[in-house]
Design a protein around this motif. Structure first.
Motif, PDB file in Angstrom:
ATOM      1  N   UNK A   1       0.712  -1.214   0.121  1.00 14.03           N
ATOM      2  CA  UNK A   1       0.259   0.091  -0.043  1.00 14.03           C
ATOM      3  C   UNK A   1       0.872   1.176   0.061  1.00 14.03           C
ATOM      4  N   UNK A   2       0.553   2.141  -0.826  1.00 12.99           N
ATOM      5  CA  UNK A   2       1.258   3.459  -0.934  1.00 12.99           C
ATOM      6  C   UNK A   2       0.328   4.449  -1.522  1.00 12.99           C
ATOM      7  N   UNK A   3       0.292   5.673  -0.735  1.00 13.97           N
ATOM      8  CA  UNK A   3      -0.361   6.800  -1.165  1.00 13.97           C
ATOM      9  C   UNK A   3      -1.836   6.490  -1.632  1.00 13.97           C
ATOM     10  N   UNK A   4      -2.476   5.962  -0.664  1.00 11.93           N
ATOM     11  CA  UNK A   4      -4.200   5.644  -0.984  1.00 11.93           C
ATOM     12  C   UNK A   4      -4.191   4.424  -2.096  1.00 11.93           C
ATOM     13  N   UNK A   5      -3.198   3.927  -2.680  1.00 11.09           N
ATOM     14  CA  UNK A   5      -3.229   3.001  -3.642  1.00 11.09           C
ATOM     15  C   UNK A   5      -2.562   1.810  -3.307  1.00 11.09           C
ATOM     16  N   UNK A   6      -1.835   0.916  -4.519  1.00  8.10           N
ATOM     17  CA  UNK A   6      -0.985  -0.136  -4.103  1.00  8.10           C
ATOM     18  C   UNK A   6       0.026  -0.073  -5.136  1.00  8.10           C
ATOM     19  N   UNK A   7       1.167  -0.405  -4.771  1.00  7.34           N
ATOM     20  CA  UNK A   7       2.520  -0.577  -5.569  1.00  7.34           C
ATOM     21  C   UNK A   7       2.672  -1.987  -5.999  1.00  7.34           C
ATOM     22  N   UNK A   8       2.605  -2.529  -7.052  1.00 14.79           N
ATOM     23  CA  UNK A   8       2.707  -3.905  -7.132  1.00 14.79           C
ATOM     24  C   UNK A   8       3.935  -4.104  -8.293  1.00 14.79           C
ATOM     25  N   UNK A   9       4.324  -5.455  -8.373  1.00 14.87           N
ATOM     26  CA  UNK A   9       5.359  -5.779  -9.108  1.00 14.87           C
ATOM     27  C   UNK A   9       5.798  -7.193  -9.143  1.00 14.87           C
ATOM     28  N   UNK A  10       6.356  -7.805 -10.072  1.00 17.41           N
ATOM     29  CA  UNK A  10       7.280  -9.045 -10.276  1.00 17.41           C
ATOM     30  C   UNK A  10       8.447  -8.922 -10.926  1.00 17.41           C
ATOM     31  N   UNK A  11       9.426  -9.552 -10.480  1.00 17.08           N
ATOM     32  CA  UNK A  11      10.821  -9.725 -10.950  1.00 17.08           C
ATOM     33  C   UNK A  11      10.999 -11.284 -11.243  1.00 17.08           C
ATOM     34  N   UNK A  12      11.385 -11.707 -12.309  1.00 13.93           N
ATOM     35  CA  UNK A  12      11.568 -13.059 -12.610  1.00 13.93           C
ATOM     36  C   UNK A  12      12.091 -13.449 -13.980  1.00 13.93           C
ATOM     37  N   UNK A  13      12.076 -14.638 -14.356  1.00 16.86           N
ATOM     38  CA  UNK A  13      12.797 -15.219 -15.479  1.00 16.86           C
ATOM     39  C   UNK A  13      12.148 -16.609 -15.900  1.00 16.86           C
ATOM     40  N   UNK A  14      12.010 -16.645 -17.299  1.00 17.39           N
ATOM     41  CA  UNK A  14      11.927 -17.914 -17.974  1.00 17.39           C
ATOM     42  C   UNK A  14      13.124 -18.459 -18.387  1.00 17.39           C
ATOM     43  N   UNK A  15      13.056 -19.695 -19.252  1.00 18.20           N
ATOM     44  CA  UNK A  15      14.301 -20.247 -19.644  1.00 18.20           C
ATOM     45  C   UNK A  15      15.192 -19.362 -20.418  1.00 18.20           C
ATOM     46  N   UNK A  16      14.428 -18.668 -21.120  1.00 20.61           N
ATOM     47  CA  UNK A  16      15.162 -17.713 -22.257  1.00 20.61           C
ATOM     48  C   UNK A  16      15.277 -16.239 -22.197  1.00 20.61           C
ATOM     49  N   UNK A  17      14.544 -15.791 -20.906  1.00 22.91           N
ATOM     50  CA  UNK A  17      14.484 -14.410 -20.662  1.00 22.91           C
ATOM     51  C   UNK A  17      14.273 -13.904 -19.113  1.00 22.91           C
ATOM     52  N   UNK A  18      14.666 -12.824 -18.870  1.00 21.08           N
ATOM     53  CA  UNK A  18      14.438 -12.115 -17.665  1.00 21.08           C
ATOM     54  C   UNK A  18      13.373 -10.804 -17.827  1.00 21.08           C
ATOM     55  N   UNK A  19      12.422 -10.853 -16.894  1.00 24.07           N
ATOM     56  CA  UNK A  19      11.602  -9.945 -17.085  1.00 24.07           C
ATOM     57  C   UNK A  19      11.194  -9.051 -15.723  1.00 24.07           C
ATOM     58  N   UNK A  20      10.430  -7.868 -15.743  1.00 21.93           N
ATOM     59  CA  UNK A  20      10.228  -7.162 -14.751  1.00 21.93           C
ATOM     60  C   UNK A  20       9.150  -6.443 -15.075  1.00 21.93           C
ATOM     61  N   UNK A  21       8.092  -6.459 -13.890  1.00 15.83           N
ATOM     62  CA  UNK A  21       6.847  -5.764 -14.193  1.00 15.83           C
ATOM     63  C   UNK A  21       6.417  -5.083 -12.950  1.00 15.83           C
ATOM     64  N   UNK A  22       5.901  -3.699 -13.342  1.00 15.59           N
ATOM     65  CA  UNK A  22       5.586  -2.860 -11.930  1.00 15.59           C
ATOM     66  C   UNK A  22       4.547  -1.784 -12.228  1.00 15.59           C
ATOM     67  N   UNK A  23       3.824  -1.372 -11.302  1.00 18.36           N
ATOM     68  CA  UNK A  23       2.698  -0.487 -11.568  1.00 18.36           C
ATOM     69  C   UNK A  23       2.229  -0.001 -10.199  1.00 18.36           C
ATOM     70  N   UNK A  24       1.277   1.069 -10.430  1.00 15.34           N
ATOM     71  CA  UNK A  24       0.627   1.698  -9.406  1.00 15.34           C
ATOM     72  C   UNK A  24      -0.986   1.447  -9.623  1.00 15.34           C
ATOM     73  N   UNK A  25      -1.811   0.972  -8.748  1.00 15.06           N
ATOM     74  CA  UNK A  25      -3.494   1.223  -8.880  1.00 15.06           C
ATOM     75  C   UNK A  25      -4.171   1.799  -7.724  1.00 15.06           C
ATOM     76  N   UNK A  26      -4.908   2.477  -8.071  1.00 16.37           N
ATOM     77  CA  UNK A  26      -5.737   3.180  -7.126  1.00 16.37           C
ATOM     78  C   UNK A  26      -7.191   3.349  -7.459  1.00 16.37           C
ATOM     79  N   UNK A  27      -7.958   3.475  -6.450  1.00 11.16           N
ATOM     80  CA  UNK A  27      -9.562   3.582  -6.559  1.00 11.16           C
ATOM     81  C   UNK A  27      -9.706   4.937  -6.540  1.00 11.16           C
ATOM     82  N   UNK A  28      -9.899   5.772  -7.462  1.00  9.64           N
ATOM     83  CA  UNK A  28     -10.354   7.093  -7.869  1.00  9.64           C
ATOM     84  C   UNK A  28     -11.631   7.599  -7.030  1.00  9.64           C
ATOM     85  N   UNK A  29     -12.746   6.946  -7.351  1.00 13.71           N
ATOM     86  CA  UNK A  29     -13.746   7.350  -6.602  1.00 13.71           C
ATOM     87  C   UNK A  29     -14.757   5.686  -6.338  1.00 13.71           C
TER      88      UNK A  29
END
Length: 176
Positions: A50-78
């Protein structure tokens, strides 16, 4: 002389290295090759804070042939008599043998109070590629307890390139 010492330490480190296996692996699979890839533990790291009234989320990982990272922020506006409006901003980065890829996006989702109407607007950008905008909407009209009409549509376009793609659909239902 230094080269021989470094090679000696490297050989000693290789001899002392151990291969880890999950608990009870030998008892459950006695005839399986002990150094197979399928015994590796998953190494993806996922978080959700939880951060700033919303959520910060993310994933770091790998498959057999690649590395990946995903991140973001979600919030209920109203979330009131107007319905629910949620916003999200996200990005991802993939490093792979066939090339790299970076992707950014943002999204707004709206649902009315009784969930019979909804709309979404999403803006995405692939770094080094085009920007895409997509809007969707749908609505359900209940005429009585057995009859309803649902309709929806989507408009999508690579901004500044060609004509937009448009899709429409409707369905009339009556339960006898």
């Amino acid at each position: 002389m230094q080269r021989q010492i470094i090679i000696g330490f490297a050989a000693l480190a290789c001899v002392c290295a151990q291969v880890s296996q999950p608990p009870h692996y030998k008892e459950n699979y006695p005839d399986t090759y002990h150094f197979a890839k399928n015994i590796r533990h998953p190494r993806d790291l996922t978080w959700d804070r939880k951060a700033g009234g919303g959520k910060v989320f993310g994933t770091l990982g790998h498959t057999d042939d690649s590395l990946f990272g995903k991140a973001g922020y979600k919030k209920d506006i109203f979330n009131d008599a107007r319905g629910t409006l949620k916003g999200e901003a996200y990005g991802s980065r993939v490093l792979g043998a066939t090339g790299d890829n970076s992707y950014l996006g943002g999204k707004l989702d709206w649902n009315n109070v009784n969930k019979n109407a909804q709309a979404t607007f999403e803006l995405t950008k692939q770094i080094g590629g085009r920007t895409n905008a997509e809007a969707t909407a749908s609505k359900v009209w209940n005429f009585d307890k057995n009859t309803r009409l649902s309709a929806g549509g989507v408009v999508s376009q690579d901004i500044g390139h060609g004509k937009p793609d448009v899709g429409l659909g409707a369905k009339f239902e009556h339960n006898w």
